[in-house]
Design a protein around this motif. Structure first.
Motif, PDB file in Angstrom:
ATOM      1  N   THR A 145       0.845  -1.200   0.000  1.00 13.64           N
ATOM      2  CA  THR A 145       0.000   0.000   0.000  1.00 13.64           C
ATOM      3  C   THR A 145       0.877   1.244   0.000  1.00 13.64           C
ATOM      4  N   SER A 146       1.903   1.246   0.833  1.00 11.91           N
ATOM      5  CA  SER A 146       2.844   2.380   0.874  1.00 11.91           C
ATOM      6  C   SER A 146       3.589   2.516  -0.446  1.00 11.91           C
ATOM      7  N   HIS A 147       4.003   1.388  -1.011  1.00 20.15           N
ATOM      8  CA  HIS A 147       4.703   1.378  -2.293  1.00 20.15           C
ATOM      9  C   HIS A 147       3.822   2.005  -3.375  1.00 20.15           C
ATOM     10  N   LEU A 148       2.564   1.592  -3.416  1.00 21.42           N
ATOM     11  CA  LEU A 148       1.629   2.130  -4.402  1.00 21.42           C
ATOM     12  C   LEU A 148       1.429   3.630  -4.202  1.00 21.42           C
ATOM     13  N   ALA A 149       1.257   4.054  -2.964  1.00 17.03           N
ATOM     14  CA  ALA A 149       1.051   5.478  -2.683  1.00 17.03           C
ATOM     15  C   ALA A 149       2.254   6.306  -3.136  1.00 17.03           C
ATOM     16  N   ASN A 150       3.436   5.774  -2.930  1.00 14.50           N
ATOM     17  CA  ASN A 150       4.649   6.477  -3.344  1.00 14.50           C
ATOM     18  C   ASN A 150       4.678   6.670  -4.862  1.00 14.50           C
ATOM     19  N   HIS A 151       4.446   5.608  -5.595  1.00  9.95           N
ATOM     20  CA  HIS A 151       4.496   5.717  -7.054  1.00  9.95           C
ATOM     21  C   HIS A 151       3.315   6.499  -7.616  1.00  9.95           C
ATOM     22  N   ARG A 152       2.157   6.414  -6.974  1.00 12.89           N
ATOM     23  CA  ARG A 152       1.028   7.242  -7.414  1.00 12.89           C
ATOM     24  C   ARG A 152       1.393   8.709  -7.272  1.00 12.89           C
TER      25      ARG A 152
END
Length: 163
Positions: A145-152
């Motif tokens: 979830t954190s990984h996705l938020a970073n790339h978003r």
């Protein structure tokens, strides 16, 4: 609702929210705009999209749901940096794969009982899991979830460029 159920609900809701936010962001960017760099000398949008598809696809076996559907995306989007592999799939294909892999994840995520989230993920042995029970499926979901938020957050920069 007990604390275990509440904690799982919070983590799953956070995941779902980030997937929705990313979908909303991708909907604001054309395929052509995804070919642009986020900023000069940085990753392109196509690379970030392909990277997210590959990472989410690898979550399927990591969470012990099913085999990955797109292992061919690992070399260009996980093992290699952007701009080092010339022949990438078209953006339209990556968008389709993004939707498919996230639909698969959603079906599995929604069918898992709260207690099952606290079982081991596929990259930890039973023996190691008894020593390190935090290496569980829920921990993977929270990290991704954190990984996705970073790339978003990076992809949002392309939206700002297009305005």
């Amino acid at each position: 609702m007990d604390q275990e159920q509440l904690f799982v609900k919070m983590a799953v809701d956070g995941w779902n929210q980030q997937v929705k936010f990313t979908n909303d962001t991708l909907d604001k960017i054309s395929d052509e705009e995804l070919l642009n760099e986020i900023s000069p000398g940085k990753n392109r949008g196509i690379y970030l999209l392909g990277h997210l598809v590959a990472v989410h696809d690898r979550m399927l076996p990591l969470l012990r749901f099913e085999d990955a559907s797109y292992p061919e995306l690992v070399p260009p989007f996980i093992e290699a940096p952007d701009k080092t592999i010339a022949d990438l799939p078209p953006v339209s294909q990556l968008r389709e794969q993004w939707n498919i892999v996230n639909d698969k994840l959603a079906a599995h995520i929604n069918s898992l009982k709260p207690a099952d989230w606290f079982t081991r993920h596929a990259s930890v042995s039973e023996e190691d899991f008894t020593k390190e029970p935090h290496r569980n499926r829920l921990n993977v979901l929270m990290g991704r979830t954190s990984h996705l938020a970073n790339h978003r957050g990076q992809i949002v920069l392309l939206v700002q460029q297009s305005q």
